[in-house]
Design a protein around this motif. Sequence first.
Motif, mmCIF file in Angstrom:
data_model
loop_
_atom_site.group_PDB
_atom_site.id
_atom_site.type_symbol
_atom_site.label_atom_id
_atom_site.label_comp_id
_atom_site.label_asym_id
_atom_site.label_seq_id
_atom_site.Cartn_x
_atom_site.Cartn_y
_atom_site.Cartn_z
ATOM 1 N N ARG A 227 14.247 67.359 -35.761
ATOM 2 C CA ARG A 227 14.419 68.566 -35.105
ATOM 3 C C ARG A 227 15.804 69.171 -35.326
ATOM 4 O O ARG A 227 15.988 70.580 -35.279
ATOM 5 C CB ARG A 227 14.227 68.433 -33.755
ATOM 6 C CG ARG A 227 15.113 67.125 -33.192
ATOM 7 C CD ARG A 227 14.758 66.760 -31.520
ATOM 8 N NE ARG A 227 15.681 65.610 -31.315
ATOM 9 C CZ ARG A 227 15.154 64.413 -31.522
ATOM 10 N NH1 ARG A 227 14.148 64.100 -31.962
ATOM 11 N NH2 ARG A 227 16.000 63.346 -30.963
ATOM 12 N N MET A 231 16.248 73.327 -36.234
ATOM 13 C CA MET A 231 17.004 74.195 -35.321
ATOM 14 C C MET A 231 17.918 74.880 -36.019
ATOM 15 O O MET A 231 18.286 76.293 -35.936
ATOM 16 C CB MET A 231 17.621 73.428 -34.305
ATOM 17 C CG MET A 231 16.558 72.901 -33.167
ATOM 18 S SD MET A 231 15.560 74.232 -32.240
ATOM 19 C CE MET A 231 16.894 75.314 -31.478
ATOM 20 N N HIS A 234 15.467 77.226 -38.828
ATOM 21 C CA HIS A 234 14.276 77.635 -38.721
ATOM 22 C C HIS A 234 13.677 78.994 -39.115
ATOM 23 O O HIS A 234 12.786 79.168 -39.654
ATOM 24 C CB HIS A 234 13.962 77.429 -37.321
ATOM 25 C CG HIS A 234 14.411 78.490 -36.564
ATOM 26 N ND1 HIS A 234 15.593 78.344 -36.098
ATOM 27 C CD2 HIS A 234 13.784 79.574 -36.038
ATOM 28 C CE1 HIS A 234 15.945 79.474 -35.350
ATOM 29 N NE2 HIS A 234 15.072 80.230 -35.380
ATOM 30 N N VAL A 269 9.083 76.641 -32.149
ATOM 31 C CA VAL A 269 10.336 77.208 -31.959
ATOM 32 C C VAL A 269 10.321 78.630 -32.307
ATOM 33 O O VAL A 269 11.070 79.395 -31.770
ATOM 34 C CB VAL A 269 11.215 76.326 -33.169
ATOM 35 C CG1 VAL A 269 12.479 77.038 -33.444
ATOM 36 C CG2 VAL A 269 11.678 74.947 -32.729
ATOM 37 N N PRO A 336 16.724 71.522 -28.810
ATOM 38 C CA PRO A 336 15.321 71.662 -28.696
ATOM 39 C C PRO A 336 14.767 71.013 -27.260
ATOM 40 O O PRO A 336 13.645 71.561 -26.683
ATOM 41 C CB PRO A 336 14.821 70.772 -29.767
ATOM 42 C CG PRO A 336 15.692 70.789 -30.661
ATOM 43 C CD PRO A 336 17.161 70.949 -30.055
#
Length: 480
Positions: A227, A231, A234, A269, A336
């Motif tokens: 993650r 982040m 993305h 996301v 996240p």
Amino acid sequence: MNAYINVKNFGPIEKAEIDLRPLTVFVGESNTGKTYLAALIYALHQHFDGFSKIPWADSIASHFSIAYRLRDHYSQSKKEELEQEMLEILEKLNTPGLPFKFSDLPQQVSTRSESRLTDKEDFPNELKRCFDFESVSRLIRFTDSRDNKMKVSLSVSEKGQTYWDFELCVSGSTKPTITGHINPDLILFDANRKTELHEISDVERLFRSLHIHQRQTGNSFYLPAARSGIMQSHGVIASALIKRATRIGLDRFEVSTFSGMIADFLEQVVRFRGRNGKSRKISRVAEQLELDLLEGKIEVERATSDAYPEFLYRPDQAEEPLRMSHSAAMVSELAPLVLYLQGIVGQGDLLIIEEPESHLHPGAQTKVAQTLARLVQAGVRVLITTHSNWLLQQISNLIREGELQKLGKSTSEDADFLKQEEVGAWWFHKNKPVTELPFDLIEGIEPEDHLDIAEDLYNRSAGLQNRIEQTKGENAVESE
């Protein structure tokens, strides 16, 4: 509602029997199957729309809704058949002292529900999606095994009564075998219901409440170990995928694919819209996480309404926010979780977090444990995989605090706590069955290998210290 998952010869796992608790913890060495079992639970939860009293309750509600709304389009004989069916249901629903069971549903409805449960393609396809495998047989235990047969089973029950169960078996390259059963004595509506039903539309409204109950079981969300990197990049990832999603792009590139969990995470996301007010309790957990750990706020910006969101970190007292790629690893790791609690996760949802301690100082790891406890108290079901002894020790302290709560002797009114029955911890071993780690008032939740490692480190440390002192003494004698 209790969900029991049993697996045999699944990925690295020889055998595992677990039941989901409000906080479920998977701990053990790397490559022992923690992520595999977490991903399986996610796939099961996604496939069945939660572990509720009855799978896909909305399909039952929709049958009555569609039948009622389209009744004027049926032939006269079909319309009379429908009305007779509804009248029989009304009579059963209005019989004093008689609960309405799954077996009281029209046969075509109950048969359709059970046939969907045993569909040969749907769940295997979800497994292949989540694990990014071309065949379910790839999941058959890929370590030493005498048995070439994989089994996955799920049972949903409450107060000793099994509501429904499901089992998938795969042997070699043969097609999966799937069996499932819904308890005919499963009570859909109890006999103490006060509402008296008179109209066919009443039946439709009543069964719509099954759909509402289904939604209360919640959705499932997966925060993968990757993650932090997602982040930070993305936007680049999404842009690259769009460029490749053309005929020219596909001709030029060999496109790798994501596992289902990472794809779902990336989609959430990219589509993130900000706070949605699902639960004030959960939003407060996010605020406390920003205050205690991040010492700043996670912000979301969009150049236009349809642009990808950009996630920023604004430290307390700072005039300008920072991009995730310019922030500390801890920030991009926890961002996240903050976002999910602000705008995605609701009460009753299942939140799966891989290694929540990643990139965190031991002190921060203990505060993450407190965040998990607050989520449980806010009504979120949480499953984590972890290697952190700091996290386990703090969870143990939170359970001890819960024991004091039971005795009316809490350390403070606002202390975070967990009830012992709310926590289930399982220890994953190489080439051995998964075993439950019971809570001990003195030891807490302590895997044996953690103790062995601590003892080995201590003995090594003591031995080296003794040798240093001994060598100093020998050198002193020689110099004389």
